[in-house]
Design a protein around this motif. Structure first.
Motif, PDB file in Angstrom:
ATOM      1  N   GLU A   1      -3.507  15.203  66.339  1.00 27.94           N
ATOM      2  CA  GLU A   1      -4.306  16.320  66.052  1.00 27.94           C
ATOM      3  C   GLU A   1      -3.801  17.503  66.507  1.00 27.94           C
ATOM      4  N   VAL A   2      -3.139  18.399  65.647  1.00 29.50           N
ATOM      5  CA  VAL A   2      -2.385  19.458  65.670  1.00 29.50           C
ATOM      6  C   VAL A   2      -3.229  20.706  65.823  1.00 29.50           C
ATOM      7  N   ARG A   3      -2.905  21.566  66.831  1.00 27.27           N
ATOM      8  CA  ARG A   3      -3.952  22.764  67.112  1.00 27.27           C
ATOM      9  C   ARG A   3      -2.969  23.909  66.987  1.00 27.27           C
ATOM     10  N   ASN A   4      -3.370  24.802  66.107  1.00 28.49           N
ATOM     11  CA  ASN A   4      -2.616  25.910  65.741  1.00 28.49           C
ATOM     12  C   ASN A   4      -3.713  27.172  65.953  1.00 28.49           C
ATOM     13  N   GLY A   5      -3.660  27.766  67.329  1.00 30.78           N
ATOM     14  CA  GLY A   5      -4.603  28.894  67.409  1.00 30.78           C
ATOM     15  C   GLY A   5      -6.079  27.912  67.405  1.00 30.78           C
ATOM     16  N   SER A   6      -7.004  28.210  66.769  1.00 26.84           N
ATOM     17  CA  SER A   6      -8.347  28.016  66.552  1.00 26.84           C
ATOM     18  C   SER A   6      -8.269  26.895  65.390  1.00 26.84           C
ATOM     19  N   TYR A   7      -7.379  26.801  64.878  1.00 29.13           N
ATOM     20  CA  TYR A   7      -7.113  25.772  63.424  1.00 29.13           C
ATOM     21  C   TYR A   7      -6.508  24.284  64.063  1.00 29.13           C
ATOM     22  N   THR A   8      -7.244  23.520  63.588  1.00 25.46           N
ATOM     23  CA  THR A   8      -6.794  21.909  64.157  1.00 25.46           C
ATOM     24  C   THR A   8      -7.111  21.231  63.086  1.00 25.46           C
ATOM     25  N   TYR A   9      -5.883  20.372  62.761  1.00 27.42           N
ATOM     26  CA  TYR A   9      -5.839  19.461  61.540  1.00 27.42           C
ATOM     27  C   TYR A   9      -5.207  17.969  61.835  1.00 27.42           C
ATOM     28  N   PRO A  10      -5.476  17.065  61.400  1.00 27.66           N
ATOM     29  CA  PRO A  10      -4.757  15.779  61.623  1.00 27.66           C
ATOM     30  C   PRO A  10      -3.295  15.526  60.947  1.00 27.66           C
ATOM     31  N   GLU A  11      -2.414  14.985  61.433  1.00 25.41           N
ATOM     32  CA  GLU A  11      -1.274  14.743  60.850  1.00 25.41           C
ATOM     33  C   GLU A  11      -1.177  13.041  61.270  1.00 25.41           C
ATOM     34  N   ILE A  12      -0.724  12.286  60.038  1.00 28.36           N
ATOM     35  CA  ILE A  12      -1.064  10.815  59.958  1.00 28.36           C
ATOM     36  C   ILE A  12       0.139  10.340  59.328  1.00 28.36           C
ATOM     37  N   ALA A  13       0.875   9.129  59.866  1.00 25.02           N
ATOM     38  CA  ALA A  13       2.057   8.597  58.908  1.00 25.02           C
ATOM     39  C   ALA A  13       1.796   7.044  58.916  1.00 25.02           C
ATOM     40  N   ILE A  14       1.919   6.573  57.742  1.00 24.96           N
ATOM     41  CA  ILE A  14       1.696   5.010  57.677  1.00 24.96           C
ATOM     42  C   ILE A  14       3.100   4.287  56.892  1.00 24.96           C
ATOM     43  N   SER A  15       3.199   3.229  57.182  1.00 26.00           N
ATOM     44  CA  SER A  15       4.213   2.547  56.560  1.00 26.00           C
ATOM     45  C   SER A  15       3.657   1.255  56.263  1.00 26.00           C
ATOM     46  N   LEU A  16       3.891   0.806  54.861  1.00 24.43           N
ATOM     47  CA  LEU A  16       3.242  -0.444  54.517  1.00 24.43           C
ATOM     48  C   LEU A  16       4.576  -1.392  53.722  1.00 24.43           C
ATOM     49  N   ARG A  17       4.260  -2.763  53.851  1.00 26.58           N
ATOM     50  CA  ARG A  17       5.329  -3.629  53.193  1.00 26.58           C
ATOM     51  C   ARG A  17       4.505  -4.719  52.477  1.00 26.58           C
ATOM     52  N   MET A  18       4.860  -4.975  51.294  1.00 26.92           N
ATOM     53  CA  MET A  18       4.655  -6.259  50.500  1.00 26.92           C
ATOM     54  C   MET A  18       5.384  -7.439  50.785  1.00 26.92           C
ATOM     55  N   VAL A  19       5.093  -8.423  51.111  1.00 29.71           N
ATOM     56  CA  VAL A  19       5.969  -9.544  51.205  1.00 29.71           C
ATOM     57  C   VAL A  19       5.602 -10.651  50.172  1.00 29.71           C
ATOM     58  N   ASP A  20       6.555 -11.077  49.519  1.00 32.59           N
ATOM     59  CA  ASP A  20       6.494 -12.382  48.495  1.00 32.59           C
ATOM     60  C   ASP A  20       6.415 -13.672  49.360  1.00 32.59           C
ATOM     61  N   ILE A  21       5.192 -14.141  49.297  1.00 35.29           N
ATOM     62  CA  ILE A  21       5.054 -15.421  50.079  1.00 35.29           C
ATOM     63  C   ILE A  21       6.106 -16.591  49.887  1.00 35.29           C
ATOM     64  N   LYS A  22       6.548 -16.866  48.385  1.00 36.24           N
ATOM     65  CA  LYS A  22       7.288 -18.006  48.070  1.00 36.24           C
ATOM     66  C   LYS A  22       8.694 -17.457  48.567  1.00 36.24           C
ATOM     67  N   THR A  23       9.265 -16.397  48.661  1.00 34.00           N
ATOM     68  CA  THR A  23      10.661 -16.113  49.250  1.00 34.00           C
ATOM     69  C   THR A  23      10.829 -15.532  50.514  1.00 34.00           C
ATOM     70  N   GLY A  24       9.596 -14.953  51.104  1.00 37.07           N
ATOM     71  CA  GLY A  24       9.593 -14.461  52.497  1.00 37.07           C
ATOM     72  C   GLY A  24      10.313 -12.887  52.315  1.00 37.07           C
ATOM     73  N   ASN A  25      10.742 -12.712  51.113  1.00 35.01           N
ATOM     74  CA  ASN A  25      11.306 -11.183  50.835  1.00 35.01           C
ATOM     75  C   ASN A  25      10.366 -10.156  50.500  1.00 35.01           C
ATOM     76  N   VAL A  26      10.614  -8.747  51.193  1.00 39.16           N
ATOM     77  CA  VAL A  26       9.767  -7.594  50.885  1.00 39.16           C
ATOM     78  C   VAL A  26      10.106  -7.131  49.758  1.00 39.16           C
TER      79      VAL A  26
END
Length: 189
Positions: free
Chosen positions: A121-146
């Motif tokens: 939660e970033v606070r800049n004076g009276s202004y507050t806002y969220p910052e979010i980072a997400i990482s996702l990966r999909m893995v093929d089950i047959k090969t185990g590869n991303v």
């Protein structure tokens, strides 16, 4: 100052908080069209904010189903399977053997795993806002590869909101936008 320059300056300021930041990878040798049904594993949480990983996972599931991208294994059934199969607390990390049993159990071709990498939660004076980072990966089950991986960052900051005393975007709104940005890279594949 010239009227046109003022308008241009206002437009630039309004768009300044709109930039997308992120990276993605899709295996060039594999098309993702064969994937019809997936499991979404519990996300890791690398932040101090408790519960943000579960909220992110719920919104990810909602957006995948809402966009009609894939069928998704029901969370309770997946939780039961992971509880029975994995004895450690790291349910978001599975090996190839467990992944193949999961594929047979739920008739899936891939799974999505990932993490919430940042929440502040970033606070800049009276202004507050969220910052979010997400990482996702999909893995093929047959090969185990991303076969797909994406990392993105978003925040609720708005120059216009700050200048005019408006409220910043809330956490859910930022998460929805962030997840949509991540999933948009699937359609670029």
């Amino acid at each position: 100052m010239n009227y046109a320059i003022r308008l241009l300056l206002i437009a630039v300021l309004l768009c300044a908080g709109c930039a997308k930041t992120g990276h993605h990878y899709t295996d060039p040798a594999v098309g993702l069209g064969y994937i019809k049904k997936i499991a979404i594993l519990p996300l890791e949480n690398f932040t101090a904010r408790k519960g943000i990983e579960e909220r992110s996972r719920e919104l990810l599931t909602t957006r995948i189903l809402g966009h009609g991208l894939y069928e998704v294994v029901e969370k309770g059934e997946l939780h039961r399977f992971l509880r029975d199969e994995i004895r450690s607390n790291e349910k978001e990390l599975i090996d190839q053997r467990v992944a193949k049993r999961m594929a047979r159990e739920f008739n899936i071709e891939a799974y999505i795993a990932g993490s919430v990498d940042e929440f502040t939660e970033v606070r800049n004076g009276s202004y507050t806002y969220p910052e979010i980072a997400i990482s996702l990966r999909m893995v093929d089950i047959k090969t185990g590869n991303v076969v797909w991986k994406a990392s993105h960052h978003a925040n609720g900051y708005s120059t216009a909101g700050r200048l005019f005393g408006l409220t910043a975007e809330d956490t859910n709104s930022v998460l929805f936008r962030l997840i949509d940005d991540l999933l948009a890279t699937l359609s670029e594949s």
